[in-house]
Design a protein around this motif. Structure first.
Motif, PDB file in Angstrom:
ATOM      1  N   HIS A   1      -4.162   0.074 -12.829  1.00 52.34           N
ATOM      2  CA  HIS A   1      -2.932  -0.695 -12.632  1.00 52.34           C
ATOM      3  C   HIS A   1      -1.705   0.169 -12.908  1.00 52.34           C
ATOM      4  N   LEU A   2      -1.791   1.057 -13.889  1.00 50.26           N
ATOM      5  CA  LEU A   2      -0.686   1.992 -14.131  1.00 50.26           C
ATOM      6  C   LEU A   2      -0.540   2.966 -12.966  1.00 50.26           C
ATOM      7  N   ALA A   3      -1.667   3.419 -12.405  1.00 53.08           N
ATOM      8  CA  ALA A   3      -1.635   4.371 -11.295  1.00 53.08           C
ATOM      9  C   ALA A   3      -0.926   3.785 -10.084  1.00 53.08           C
ATOM     10  N   ARG A   4      -1.085   2.500  -9.848  1.00 56.31           N
ATOM     11  CA  ARG A   4      -0.444   1.866  -8.696  1.00 56.31           C
ATOM     12  C   ARG A   4       1.079   1.832  -8.842  1.00 56.31           C
ATOM     13  N   LYS A   5       1.571   1.962 -10.078  1.00 63.64           N
ATOM     14  CA  LYS A   5       3.014   1.915 -10.320  1.00 63.64           C
ATOM     15  C   LYS A   5       3.631   3.299 -10.530  1.00 63.64           C
ATOM     16  N   LEU A   6       2.788   4.323 -10.630  1.00 63.22           N
ATOM     17  CA  LEU A   6       3.276   5.663 -10.941  1.00 63.22           C
ATOM     18  C   LEU A   6       3.928   6.290  -9.715  1.00 63.22           C
ATOM     19  N   LYS A   7       5.150   6.804  -9.868  1.00 61.98           N
ATOM     20  CA  LYS A   7       5.847   7.454  -8.766  1.00 61.98           C
ATOM     21  C   LYS A   7       5.189   8.801  -8.459  1.00 61.98           C
ATOM     22  N   LYS A   8       5.066   9.118  -7.156  1.00 70.03           N
ATOM     23  CA  LYS A   8       4.307  10.300  -6.747  1.00 70.03           C
ATOM     24  C   LYS A   8       4.892  11.600  -7.278  1.00 70.03           C
ATOM     25  N   GLU A   9       6.232  11.626  -7.497  1.00 70.57           N
ATOM     26  CA  GLU A   9       6.845  12.867  -7.979  1.00 70.57           C
ATOM     27  C   GLU A   9       6.454  13.191  -9.419  1.00 70.57           C
ATOM     28  N   TYR A  10       5.877  12.217 -10.125  1.00 73.48           N
ATOM     29  CA  TYR A  10       5.438  12.447 -11.496  1.00 73.48           C
ATOM     30  C   TYR A  10       3.993  12.932 -11.568  1.00 73.48           C
TER      31      TYR A  10
END
Length: 243
Positions: A213-222
């Motif tokens: 669930h955290l991965a789905r919210k993580l911005k790709k630039e991070y």
């Protein structure tokens, strides 16, 4: 009290492992510090990662962010690698596997700075000889040792032009496959301490659900900076603990 610690070790390791790989950075050293024999610690990780990785893949599949067809491309390669690795684990010394781990992680870290991919592609998954060998090799490494295999898988998928959340899903089904293959061999050889394994498993499944669930919210630039931090931490941990 030991089982409570194992639950939280599994939880924290799988939150990190789902997002960027490297869960073994936490779980394996922690279990060894608790006095759990090395083969039993690795075996517990394999069994718990089999279930937790599958559970996180199912969540990503439910949101239609990865397909069964893609999963079926990855699974045989990683399953074969995991079985092979598990079977010959007793033939390789720990020092040999440490050298292999350091070389692979160092190469992955270097390639992350040289490569242009930032998980911003959306290419279909196509396996050629080079990528097929890479997936089998990571599955083999995961079957024998493990820490860093999820991180290496993410690097390979990044270079194949796979978007981040799809890469997480495919990495999870890849780890499921290699760990399933390795688990068979660890169970067959009687290396599993089931009470320890079940405590770790409960924490691992919980951590995998939080992580996905955290991965789905993580911005790709991070993602790439996070992968680099995890890789450097893995390298330091492996080298320092084996000096």
């Amino acid at each position: 009290m030991e089982f409570i610690w194992l639950f939280f070790i599994g939880l924290i390791a799988n939150v990190l492992g789902t997002i960027a790989g490297g869960g073994g950075l936490i779980s394996l050293p922690a279990m060894l510090l608790m006095g759990i024999p090395v083969h039993s610690a690795i075996g517990a990780n394999k069994v718990s990662n089999t279930i937790s990785s599958l559970s996180s893949f199912i969540v990503i599949y439910k949101y239609k962010e990865v397909t069964v067809k893609e999963a079926l491309i990855v699974m045989p390669l990683c399953l074969g690698g995991g079985i092979t690795g598990g079977l010959i684990a007793s033939l390789l010394t720990e020092s040999t596997m440490i050298v292999i781990a350091v070389v692979l992680l160092s190469f992955a870290l270097l390639s992350s700075f040289l490569g242009s991919s930032e998980f911003d592609g959306n290419r279909p998954l196509v396996i050629n000889k080079k990528s097929g060998f890479s997936l089998f090799g990571i599955g083999f490494y995961d079957g024998v040792f493990g820490p860093g295999s999820g991180t290496l898988m993410m690097y390979v998928l990044s270079h194949l032009g796979i978007s981040y959340i799809r890469a997480v899903g495919l990495a999870r089904i890849a780890i499921f496959s290699s760990c399933f293959g390795a688990s068979i061999t660890y169970i067959a050889t009687g290396k599993i301490m089931w009470a320890v394994t079940m405590a770790l498993l409960l924490g691992s499944v919980s951590g995998a659900q939080i992580g996905v669930h955290l991965a789905r919210k993580l911005k790709k630039e991070y993602v790439k900076p996070l992968l680099r931090i995890v890789t450097i931490a893995l390298l330091i941990q492996i080298v320092v603990t084996n000096l």
